[in-house]
Design a protein around this motif. Structure first.
Motif, PDB file in Angstrom:
ATOM      1  N   ARG A 147       1.816   4.146   1.509  1.00  0.00           N
ATOM      2  CA  ARG A 147       1.356   2.943   0.571  1.00  0.00           C
ATOM      3  C   ARG A 147       1.562   1.668   2.439  1.00  0.00           C
ATOM      4  NH1 ARG A 147       3.843  -0.536  -3.454  1.00  0.00           N
ATOM      5  NH2 ARG A 147       3.676   1.993  -4.743  1.00  0.00           N
ATOM      6  N   HIS A 148       1.966   2.023   3.274  1.00  0.00           N
ATOM      7  CA  HIS A 148       2.464   0.866   3.844  1.00  0.00           C
ATOM      8  C   HIS A 148       2.364   1.601   5.438  1.00  0.00           C
ATOM      9  CE1 HIS A 148       2.278  -3.142   5.448  1.00  0.00           C
ATOM     10  NE2 HIS A 148       3.027  -2.957   6.056  1.00  0.00           N
ATOM     11  N   PHE A 149       2.175   1.104   6.789  1.00  0.00           N
ATOM     12  CA  PHE A 149       2.124   1.852   7.843  1.00  0.00           C
ATOM     13  C   PHE A 149       3.183   0.954   8.631  1.00  0.00           C
ATOM     14  CE2 PHE A 149       0.989   4.169  11.402  1.00  0.00           C
ATOM     15  CZ  PHE A 149       1.580   5.435  11.238  1.00  0.00           C
ATOM     16  N   ILE A 150       4.297   1.604   9.074  1.00  0.00           N
ATOM     17  CA  ILE A 150       4.313   0.533  10.652  1.00  0.00           C
ATOM     18  C   ILE A 150       4.218   0.739  11.877  1.00  0.00           C
ATOM     19  CG2 ILE A 150       6.743  -1.292  11.167  1.00  0.00           C
ATOM     20  CD1 ILE A 150       7.373  -0.135   8.704  1.00  0.00           C
ATOM     21  N   SER A 151       4.608   0.300  13.256  1.00  0.00           N
ATOM     22  CA  SER A 151       2.887   1.189  14.023  1.00  0.00           C
ATOM     23  C   SER A 151       3.514   0.290  15.069  1.00  0.00           C
ATOM     24  CB  SER A 151       2.392   1.805  14.103  1.00  0.00           C
ATOM     25  OG  SER A 151       1.836   2.126  15.368  1.00  0.00           O
ATOM     26  N   ASN A 152       3.563   0.488  16.619  1.00  0.00           N
ATOM     27  CA  ASN A 152       3.310   0.253  17.454  1.00  0.00           C
ATOM     28  C   ASN A 152       2.348   0.265  18.142  1.00  0.00           C
ATOM     29  OD1 ASN A 152       6.202  -0.179  18.823  1.00  0.00           O
ATOM     30  ND2 ASN A 152       5.934   2.440  19.318  1.00  0.00           N
ATOM     31  N   ASP A 153       1.493  -0.704  19.014  1.00  0.00           N
ATOM     32  CA  ASP A 153       0.576  -0.852  19.183  1.00  0.00           C
ATOM     33  C   ASP A 153       0.380   1.107  20.167  1.00  0.00           C
ATOM     34  OD1 ASP A 153      -2.337  -1.418  20.220  1.00  0.00           O
ATOM     35  OD2 ASP A 153      -1.836  -2.583  21.604  1.00  0.00           O
ATOM     36  N   SER A 154      -0.658   1.200  18.693  1.00  0.00           N
ATOM     37  CA  SER A 154      -0.912   3.026  19.665  1.00  0.00           C
ATOM     38  C   SER A 154      -2.015   2.677  18.955  1.00  0.00           C
ATOM     39  CB  SER A 154       0.349   3.789  19.187  1.00  0.00           C
ATOM     40  OG  SER A 154       0.786   3.312  17.540  1.00  0.00           O
ATOM     41  N   ALA A 155      -2.552   4.356  18.933  1.00  0.00           N
ATOM     42  CA  ALA A 155      -3.664   5.141  18.495  1.00  0.00           C
ATOM     43  C   ALA A 155      -3.605   5.430  16.420  1.00  0.00           C
ATOM     44  CB  ALA A 155      -3.718   6.691  19.226  1.00  0.00           C
ATOM     45  N   LEU A 156      -2.940   5.846  16.125  1.00  0.00           N
ATOM     46  CA  LEU A 156      -2.290   5.431  15.017  1.00  0.00           C
ATOM     47  C   LEU A 156      -2.174   4.089  13.856  1.00  0.00           C
ATOM     48  CD1 LEU A 156       1.000   8.472  14.891  1.00  0.00           C
ATOM     49  CD2 LEU A 156      -1.764   8.505  14.916  1.00  0.00           C
ATOM     50  N   LEU A 157      -1.997   3.361  15.161  1.00  0.00           N
ATOM     51  CA  LEU A 157      -2.578   1.878  14.425  1.00  0.00           C
ATOM     52  C   LEU A 157      -3.222   2.003  13.829  1.00  0.00           C
ATOM     53  CD1 LEU A 157      -1.317  -0.597  13.370  1.00  0.00           C
ATOM     54  CD2 LEU A 157      -1.869  -1.477  16.203  1.00  0.00           C
ATOM     55  N   HIS A 158      -4.195   2.431  15.105  1.00  0.00           N
ATOM     56  CA  HIS A 158      -6.030   1.522  14.553  1.00  0.00           C
ATOM     57  C   HIS A 158      -6.643   2.776  13.566  1.00  0.00           C
ATOM     58  CE1 HIS A 158      -4.693  -0.530  18.032  1.00  0.00           C
ATOM     59  NE2 HIS A 158      -5.027   0.423  18.951  1.00  0.00           N
ATOM     60  N   ILE A 159      -5.511   4.161  13.877  1.00  0.00           N
ATOM     61  CA  ILE A 159      -6.139   5.293  12.381  1.00  0.00           C
ATOM     62  C   ILE A 159      -5.474   4.641  11.268  1.00  0.00           C
ATOM     63  CG2 ILE A 159      -5.821   7.591  11.241  1.00  0.00           C
ATOM     64  CD1 ILE A 159      -5.562   8.546  15.155  1.00  0.00           C
ATOM     65  N   ALA A 160      -4.485   4.248  11.188  1.00  0.00           N
ATOM     66  CA  ALA A 160      -3.981   4.117   9.410  1.00  0.00           C
ATOM     67  C   ALA A 160      -5.244   2.812   9.438  1.00  0.00           C
ATOM     68  CB  ALA A 160      -3.087   3.206   9.613  1.00  0.00           C
ATOM     69  N   GLY A 161      -5.884   1.521  10.645  1.00  0.00           N
ATOM     70  CA  GLY A 161      -6.266   0.538   9.933  1.00  0.00           C
ATOM     71  C   GLY A 161      -7.767   1.458   9.216  1.00  0.00           C
ATOM     72  N   ALA A 162      -8.182   2.617  10.000  1.00  0.00           N
ATOM     73  CA  ALA A 162      -9.480   3.296   9.314  1.00  0.00           C
ATOM     74  C   ALA A 162      -9.282   3.780   8.398  1.00  0.00           C
ATOM     75  CB  ALA A 162      -9.650   3.787  10.702  1.00  0.00           C
ATOM     76  N   LEU A 163      -8.006   4.287   7.977  1.00  0.00           N
ATOM     77  CA  LEU A 163      -7.655   4.430   6.385  1.00  0.00           C
ATOM     78  C   LEU A 163      -7.454   3.809   5.923  1.00  0.00           C
ATOM     79  CD1 LEU A 163      -5.687   8.019   8.003  1.00  0.00           C
ATOM     80  CD2 LEU A 163      -8.185   7.525   6.925  1.00  0.00           C
ATOM     81  N   ASP A 164      -8.114   2.347   5.464  1.00  0.00           N
ATOM     82  CA  ASP A 164      -7.839   0.977   5.034  1.00  0.00           C
ATOM     83  C   ASP A 164      -6.309   1.408   4.677  1.00  0.00           C
ATOM     84  OD1 ASP A 164      -8.812  -0.900   4.074  1.00  0.00           O
ATOM     85  OD2 ASP A 164      -9.424   0.077   2.334  1.00  0.00           O
ATOM     86  N   ILE A 165      -4.926   1.640   5.170  1.00  0.00           N
ATOM     87  CA  ILE A 165      -3.235   1.391   5.040  1.00  0.00           C
ATOM     88  C   ILE A 165      -2.761   0.270   5.327  1.00  0.00           C
ATOM     89  CG2 ILE A 165      -1.834   2.803   5.326  1.00  0.00           C
ATOM     90  CD1 ILE A 165      -2.599   4.813   5.962  1.00  0.00           C
ATOM     91  N   PRO A 166      -2.715  -0.503   4.564  1.00  0.00           N
ATOM     92  CA  PRO A 166      -2.197  -1.807   4.780  1.00  0.00           C
ATOM     93  C   PRO A 166      -1.134  -1.178   6.235  1.00  0.00           C
ATOM     94  CG  PRO A 166      -2.134  -1.966   2.796  1.00  0.00           C
ATOM     95  CD  PRO A 166      -2.545  -0.347   3.234  1.00  0.00           C
ATOM     96  N   THR A 167      -1.451  -1.930   6.798  1.00  0.00           N
ATOM     97  CA  THR A 167      -0.130  -2.373   8.566  1.00  0.00           C
ATOM     98  C   THR A 167       0.519  -3.233   8.783  1.00  0.00           C
ATOM     99  OG1 THR A 167      -2.126  -2.791   9.590  1.00  0.00           O
ATOM    100  CG2 THR A 167      -1.724  -0.207   9.241  1.00  0.00           C
ATOM    101  N   THR A 168       1.957  -2.925   9.312  1.00  0.00           N
ATOM    102  CA  THR A 168       2.851  -3.861  10.033  1.00  0.00           C
ATOM    103  C   THR A 168       3.084  -3.446  11.396  1.00  0.00           C
ATOM    104  OG1 THR A 168       3.802  -5.107   8.023  1.00  0.00           O
ATOM    105  CG2 THR A 168       5.070  -5.001  10.032  1.00  0.00           C
ATOM    106  N   ALA A 169       1.857  -4.607  12.181  1.00  0.00           N
ATOM    107  CA  ALA A 169       1.964  -4.071  13.866  1.00  0.00           C
ATOM    108  C   ALA A 169       3.248  -4.657  14.765  1.00  0.00           C
ATOM    109  CB  ALA A 169       0.264  -4.237  14.327  1.00  0.00           C
TER     110      ALA A 169
END
Length: 354
Positions: free
Chosen positions: A265-287
């Motif tokens: 439902r949500h993704f929390i991440s550093n500035d990393s590749a998985l943060l950008h992948i989460a964005g590409a997958l349309d997952i709401p993120t907290t960066a």
């Protein structure tokens, strides 16, 4: 010039390769008959680009860890293919990258002139260049490279990335086996690159653990810890600190990892590749951002909330072959002193019904 073959260097990494995919859409639209070949240095970056419909061929070659003679033989093989155009994906400000592009010998070589240590990076070896703009995103910088070639403006910032049915089926089975299909899942990535001292782009493990504990106290969420096999110890440390409602995700490859991520439902991440992948997958993120610039890695189509401490020296990072350093305080307090409560509160606000 009749452009029939184009070589693109996607050497920086997974996240940067993904952020360049809008540029390849624009490139293919302008030259639909041209054969587009991409070269990466990381297998996971190659896996990303093999799912980009605007690239015809992807090769993976580790220039940085290959001896000189085999590397020169590979470059000679590429030179014999007589590419019409070579494009150095942003950011590619290493002298080695520009030398390789020059040795391949395309008559048109496109890249950036960087605002820091530009000349020593060899960007003068390119035939067509544009000046880096600190106010633009990586997506926009790569689109500018294509505009330099095509003279056509493109504002389509959508990333090109999709998962195959087999990856989705794997995620479904993984979740079913752990009785997680009906749970509120929050993904977390506490890792990221360690090259050039970039480990200091990471929020502290104990801070991630505290964010996880707060979220499990304030909601019925299960926390999934993501990352590569080299981050297993880090994931285990955080899982143990959060408690029984945290799980370390281990999958066969990056694409199956992405498929499990897509169920969060949500993704929390550093500035990393998985943060950008989460964005590409349309997952709401907290960066969580420390020394790096949130603007550069923004995805206009993604639902992302950014959390920073807001020190006057932030952001201090710029693209350079040099190692990352905290030149103001020496201790990366921009991440050290960022309260986990602030991060957890941000996540809870995003999870609240709108």
């Amino acid at each position: 010039m009749d452009i029939k073959s184009i070589l693109i260097f996607c050497l920086p990494g997974i996240g940067d390769s993904l952020l360049a995919t809008p540029a390849w859409r624009a490139l293919k639209a302008a030259y639909p008959q041209a054969h587009v070949t991409a070269i990466t240095m990381f297998p996971s970056a190659a896996a990303i680009l093999r799912r980009c419909p605007f690239i015809d061929e992807v090769e993976n070659y580790d220039f940085m860890n290959t001896k000189v003679v085999p590397a020169l033989q590979y470059i000679w093989k590429l030179r014999r293919r007589r590419f019409d155009v070579t494009i150095l994906t942003y950011p590619a400000n290493r002298l080695e990258y520009n030398i390789v592009a020059r040795l391949i010998g395309s008559p048109i070589r496109i890249g950036h002139r960087y605002n820091h240590v530009d000349f020593v990076c060899g960007n003068w070896l390119n035939t067509h260049t544009i000046r880096e703009d600190d106010g633009l995103t990586n997506i926009e910088e790569n689109l500018r490279l294509i505009e330099l070639l095509t003279h056509r403006r493109c504002d389509d910032h959508r990333l090109a990335f999709h998962l195959d049915p087999e990856h989705t089926a794997y995620a479904e089975q993984w979740l079913t086996e752990r009785n997680l299909n009906d749970r509120l899942l929050i993904g977390m990535h506490a890792g990221g690159s360690t090259a050039k001292n970039h480990i200091n782009k990471r929020y502290r493990p104990e801070s991630f653990a505290e964010v996880g504990r707060l979220l499990t106290q304030q909601s019925d969420a299960t926390i999934l810890l993501f990352g590569g096999s080299e981050e297993d110890a880090l994931k285990t440390q955080i899982v143990e600190a959060i408690g029984p409602r945290a799980i370390s995700v281990q999958t066969p490859n990056m694409l199956t990892t992405c498929a499990v991520m897509a169920r969060c439902r949500h993704f929390i991440s550093n500035d990393s590749a998985l943060l950008h992948i989460a964005g590409a997958l349309d997952i709401p993120t907290t960066a969580v951002f420390g020394p790096t610039n949130p603007t550069w890695v923004r995805i206009p189509t993604a639902q992302r909330t950014e959390v920073t401490l807001g020190l006057p020296c932030q952001p201090c990072f710029y693209y350079s072959p040099r190692h990352l350093a905290c030149r103001t305080y020496g201790d990366f307090r921009c991440l050290r002193d960022l309260p986990p409560q602030k991060v957890a509160q941000t996540v809870m606000q995003q999870l609240a019904p709108k």
